[in-house]
Motif scaffolding. Structure first.
Motif, PDB file in Angstrom:
ATOM      1  N   ASP A 144      20.691  11.219   1.542  1.00 14.54           N
ATOM      2  CA  ASP A 144      20.966  11.135   0.112  1.00 14.54           C
ATOM      3  C   ASP A 144      20.805  12.506  -0.543  1.00 14.54           C
ATOM      4  OD1 ASP A 144      18.247  11.106   0.688  1.00 14.54           O
ATOM      5  OD2 ASP A 144      17.792   9.348  -0.513  1.00 14.54           O
ATOM      6  N   ASP A 145      21.331  12.663  -1.724  1.00 17.09           N
ATOM      7  CA  ASP A 145      21.213  13.896  -2.512  1.00 17.09           C
ATOM      8  C   ASP A 145      21.789  15.131  -1.827  1.00 17.09           C
ATOM      9  OD1 ASP A 145      19.954  12.477  -4.576  1.00 17.09           O
ATOM     10  OD2 ASP A 145      17.991  12.729  -3.650  1.00 17.09           O
ATOM     11  N   GLY A 146      22.777  14.959  -0.937  1.00 16.95           N
ATOM     12  CA  GLY A 146      23.433  16.093  -0.301  1.00 16.95           C
ATOM     13  C   GLY A 146      22.597  16.801   0.750  1.00 16.95           C
ATOM     14  N   LEU A 147      21.525  16.206   1.196  1.00 15.88           N
ATOM     15  CA  LEU A 147      20.682  16.819   2.217  1.00 15.88           C
ATOM     16  C   LEU A 147      21.142  16.393   3.609  1.00 15.88           C
ATOM     17  CD1 LEU A 147      17.186  16.342   0.533  1.00 15.88           C
ATOM     18  CD2 LEU A 147      18.690  18.347   0.457  1.00 15.88           C
ATOM     19  N   VAL A 148      20.803  17.223   4.598  1.00 17.90           N
ATOM     20  CA  VAL A 148      21.188  16.975   5.980  1.00 17.90           C
ATOM     21  C   VAL A 148      19.950  17.132   6.861  1.00 17.90           C
ATOM     22  CG1 VAL A 148      22.594  17.773   7.926  1.00 17.90           C
ATOM     23  CG2 VAL A 148      23.515  17.862   5.595  1.00 17.90           C
ATOM     24  N   LEU A 159       4.501  -1.812  17.410  1.00 16.23           N
ATOM     25  CA  LEU A 159       4.669  -0.445  16.936  1.00 16.23           C
ATOM     26  C   LEU A 159       4.249  -0.359  15.472  1.00 16.23           C
ATOM     27  CD1 LEU A 159       5.767   2.420  17.628  1.00 16.23           C
ATOM     28  CD2 LEU A 159       7.978   1.639  16.780  1.00 16.23           C
ATOM     29  N   LEU A 160       3.505   0.682  15.129  1.00 20.83           N
ATOM     30  CA  LEU A 160       3.103   0.929  13.746  1.00 20.83           C
ATOM     31  C   LEU A 160       4.254   1.581  12.997  1.00 20.83           C
ATOM     32  CD1 LEU A 160       0.949   1.112  11.472  1.00 20.83           C
ATOM     33  CD2 LEU A 160       0.298   3.337  12.464  1.00 20.83           C
ATOM     34  N   LEU A 161       4.740   0.903  11.962  1.00 21.02           N
ATOM     35  CA  LEU A 161       5.765   1.458  11.078  1.00 21.02           C
ATOM     36  C   LEU A 161       5.126   1.801   9.749  1.00 21.02           C
ATOM     37  CD1 LEU A 161       8.750  -1.004  11.640  1.00 21.02           C
ATOM     38  CD2 LEU A 161       8.207   1.102  12.859  1.00 21.02           C
ATOM     39  N   GLN A 162       5.637   2.846   9.122  1.00 19.15           N
ATOM     40  CA  GLN A 162       5.193   3.171   7.777  1.00 19.15           C
ATOM     41  C   GLN A 162       6.370   3.134   6.826  1.00 19.15           C
ATOM     42  OE1 GLN A 162       4.974   7.071   5.887  1.00 19.15           O
ATOM     43  NE2 GLN A 162       4.321   7.879   7.885  1.00 19.15           N
ATOM     44  N   ARG A 163       6.076   2.794   5.591  1.00 16.11           N
ATOM     45  CA  ARG A 163       7.084   2.855   4.525  1.00 16.11           C
ATOM     46  C   ARG A 163       6.847   4.160   3.788  1.00 16.11           C
ATOM     47  NH1 ARG A 163       7.658   0.719  -0.993  1.00 16.11           N
ATOM     48  NH2 ARG A 163       9.882   0.455  -1.354  1.00 16.11           N
ATOM     49  N   ARG A 164       7.841   5.043   3.834  1.00 16.65           N
ATOM     50  CA  ARG A 164       7.697   6.367   3.205  1.00 16.65           C
ATOM     51  C   ARG A 164       7.464   6.211   1.708  1.00 16.65           C
ATOM     52  NH1 ARG A 164       9.665  10.988   5.705  1.00 16.65           N
ATOM     53  NH2 ARG A 164      10.738  11.709   3.836  1.00 16.65           N
ATOM     54  N   GLN A 165       6.623   7.046   1.186  1.00 20.80           N
ATOM     55  CA  GLN A 165       6.300   7.027  -0.236  1.00 20.80           C
ATOM     56  C   GLN A 165       7.608   7.132  -1.033  1.00 20.80           C
ATOM     57  OE1 GLN A 165       6.226   9.273  -2.967  1.00 20.80           O
ATOM     58  NE2 GLN A 165       4.889   7.980  -4.181  1.00 20.80           N
ATOM     59  N   ILE A 166       7.741   6.313  -2.031  1.00 19.48           N
ATOM     60  CA  ILE A 166       8.992   6.188  -2.791  1.00 19.48           C
ATOM     61  C   ILE A 166       9.437   7.513  -3.417  1.00 19.48           C
ATOM     62  CG2 ILE A 166       7.933   5.445  -4.976  1.00 19.48           C
ATOM     63  CD1 ILE A 166      11.115   3.942  -3.458  1.00 19.48           C
ATOM     64  N   GLY A 167       8.500   8.395  -3.747  1.00 22.66           N
ATOM     65  CA  GLY A 167       8.831   9.660  -4.400  1.00 22.66           C
ATOM     66  C   GLY A 167       9.168  10.804  -3.465  1.00 22.66           C
ATOM     67  N   LYS A 168       9.249  10.559  -2.163  1.00 20.56           N
ATOM     68  CA  LYS A 168       9.600  11.628  -1.214  1.00 20.56           C
ATOM     69  C   LYS A 168      10.963  12.216  -1.583  1.00 20.56           C
ATOM     70  CE  LYS A 168       6.581  11.400   2.395  1.00 20.56           C
ATOM     71  NZ  LYS A 168       6.086  12.476   3.211  1.00 20.56           N
ATOM     72  N   TYR A 169      11.153  13.483  -1.262  1.00 18.71           N
ATOM     73  CA  TYR A 169      12.394  14.152  -1.662  1.00 18.71           C
ATOM     74  C   TYR A 169      13.617  13.618  -0.923  1.00 18.71           C
ATOM     75  CZ  TYR A 169      12.337  17.268   2.440  1.00 18.71           C
ATOM     76  OH  TYR A 169      12.363  17.785   3.706  1.00 18.71           O
ATOM     77  N   ALA A 184      19.341  -6.836  10.334  1.00 17.45           N
ATOM     78  CA  ALA A 184      19.481  -7.576   9.078  1.00 17.45           C
ATOM     79  C   ALA A 184      19.589  -6.660   7.864  1.00 17.45           C
ATOM     80  CB  ALA A 184      18.285  -8.519   8.902  1.00 17.45           C
ATOM     81  N   ALA A 185      18.897  -5.532   7.880  1.00 21.82           N
ATOM     82  CA  ALA A 185      18.866  -4.657   6.694  1.00 21.82           C
ATOM     83  C   ALA A 185      18.708  -3.202   7.120  1.00 21.82           C
ATOM     84  CB  ALA A 185      17.731  -5.083   5.759  1.00 21.82           C
ATOM     85  N   PRO A 186      19.728  -2.614   7.756  1.00 22.83           N
ATOM     86  CA  PRO A 186      19.591  -1.241   8.256  1.00 22.83           C
ATOM     87  C   PRO A 186      19.291  -0.225   7.160  1.00 22.83           C
ATOM     88  CG  PRO A 186      21.876  -1.980   8.363  1.00 22.83           C
ATOM     89  CD  PRO A 186      21.051  -3.165   8.015  1.00 22.83           C
ATOM     90  N   GLU A 187      19.748  -0.494   5.958  1.00 27.03           N
ATOM     91  CA  GLU A 187      19.550   0.452   4.849  1.00 27.03           C
ATOM     92  C   GLU A 187      18.090   0.572   4.426  1.00 27.03           C
ATOM     93  OE1 GLU A 187      19.922  -3.581   3.088  1.00 27.03           O
ATOM     94  OE2 GLU A 187      20.998  -2.534   4.676  1.00 27.03           O
ATOM     95  N   THR A 188      17.209  -0.285   4.940  1.00 25.26           N
ATOM     96  CA  THR A 188      15.788  -0.215   4.585  1.00 25.26           C
ATOM     97  C   THR A 188      14.993   0.633   5.574  1.00 25.26           C
ATOM     98  OG1 THR A 188      15.214  -2.248   5.772  1.00 25.26           O
ATOM     99  CG2 THR A 188      15.879  -2.474   3.458  1.00 25.26           C
ATOM    100  N   PHE A 189      15.684   1.242   6.556  1.00 25.21           N
ATOM    101  CA  PHE A 189      15.046   2.090   7.560  1.00 25.21           C
ATOM    102  C   PHE A 189      15.616   3.504   7.487  1.00 25.21           C
ATOM    103  CE2 PHE A 189      14.374  -2.139   9.073  1.00 25.21           C
ATOM    104  CZ  PHE A 189      13.125  -2.100   9.675  1.00 25.21           C
ATOM    105  N   SER A 231      14.761   9.918   1.631  1.00 26.01           N
ATOM    106  CA  SER A 231      14.415   8.709   2.383  1.00 26.01           C
ATOM    107  C   SER A 231      13.171   7.999   1.864  1.00 26.01           C
ATOM    108  CB  SER A 231      14.257   9.036   3.880  1.00 26.01           C
ATOM    109  OG  SER A 231      15.399   9.711   4.369  1.00 26.01           O
ATOM    110  N   GLY A 232      12.859   8.195   0.589  1.00 23.65           N
ATOM    111  CA  GLY A 232      11.706   7.539  -0.010  1.00 23.65           C
ATOM    112  C   GLY A 232      11.866   6.027  -0.023  1.00 23.65           C
ATOM    113  N   GLY A 233      10.770   5.318   0.253  1.00 21.28           N
ATOM    114  CA  GLY A 233      10.763   3.864   0.235  1.00 21.28           C
ATOM    115  C   GLY A 233      11.329   3.211   1.479  1.00 21.28           C
TER     116      GLY A 233
END
Length: 176
Positions: A106-110, A45-55, A150-155, A57-59
């Protein structure tokens, strides 16, 4: 991108209005979205890492592509459009179902989305847009499960929810 309008829906995917994207995520309104799952001929499966500056879930690592159809745009057309905008390629996409979820970000968004899921198969070059994507990787289903464990916080939360529900982790039956 933050000023774009998105489609508000009810739980049956009936359109009930149009709203500005960021405000929709602040209020947690249910809206239409799509996610694309691209497989290669090796069953990865192709995964992408979201651009760090997204409003939001960045990175974080996530599915191949995702977004929101514009008012009047079909979900499949939006998925194909964004696949080109985010990852720099196109391929045939097939609908595989819908997924409803709500998650605090994050940042109070839903995120409160009725997601149309699409899958495709692709083995060609990838040219990610650096404003959308900070990297990509092809991973087999077992490797994805191990990485999330191993690292759920990275997804992203939505990708973790898809995996928990068993959605994306089986390659297409017919691999081109």
């Amino acid at each position: 991108m933050l000023q774009e309008e998105i489609v508000l829906v009810d739980r049956d995917d009936n359109e009930i209005g149009i709203a500005e994207k960021l405000e929709t995520h602040r209020r947690g309104d249910l809206h239409r979205a799509f996610s694309v799952l691209i497989w290669d001929s090796a069953g990865r499966l192709l995964l992408q890492r979201r651009q760090i500056g997204k409003y939001h879930s960045g990175g974080l690592w996530t599915n191949s592509c995702c977004g929101h159809p514009r008012p009047g745009e079909r979900s499949g057309d939006a998925a194909l459009r964004r696949l080109g905008e985010e990852m720099g390629f196109a391929c045939a996409l097939a609908p595989i179902g819908t997924f409803l979820y709500r998650a605090e970000l994050d940042d109070g968004l839903v995120e409160h989305e009725l997601v149309h899921l699409f899958r495709g198969t692709y083995d060609g070059p990838i040219a990610p847009n650096p404003e959308e994507c900070d990297g990509f990787n092809w991973l087999a289903p077992d490797a994805i499960r191990r990485e999330i464990a191993a690292a759920p916080e990275t997804f992203t939360i939505w990708f973790r929810k898809y995996v928990e529900a068993g959605w994306p982790l089986s390659p297409p039956l017919e691999v081109a």
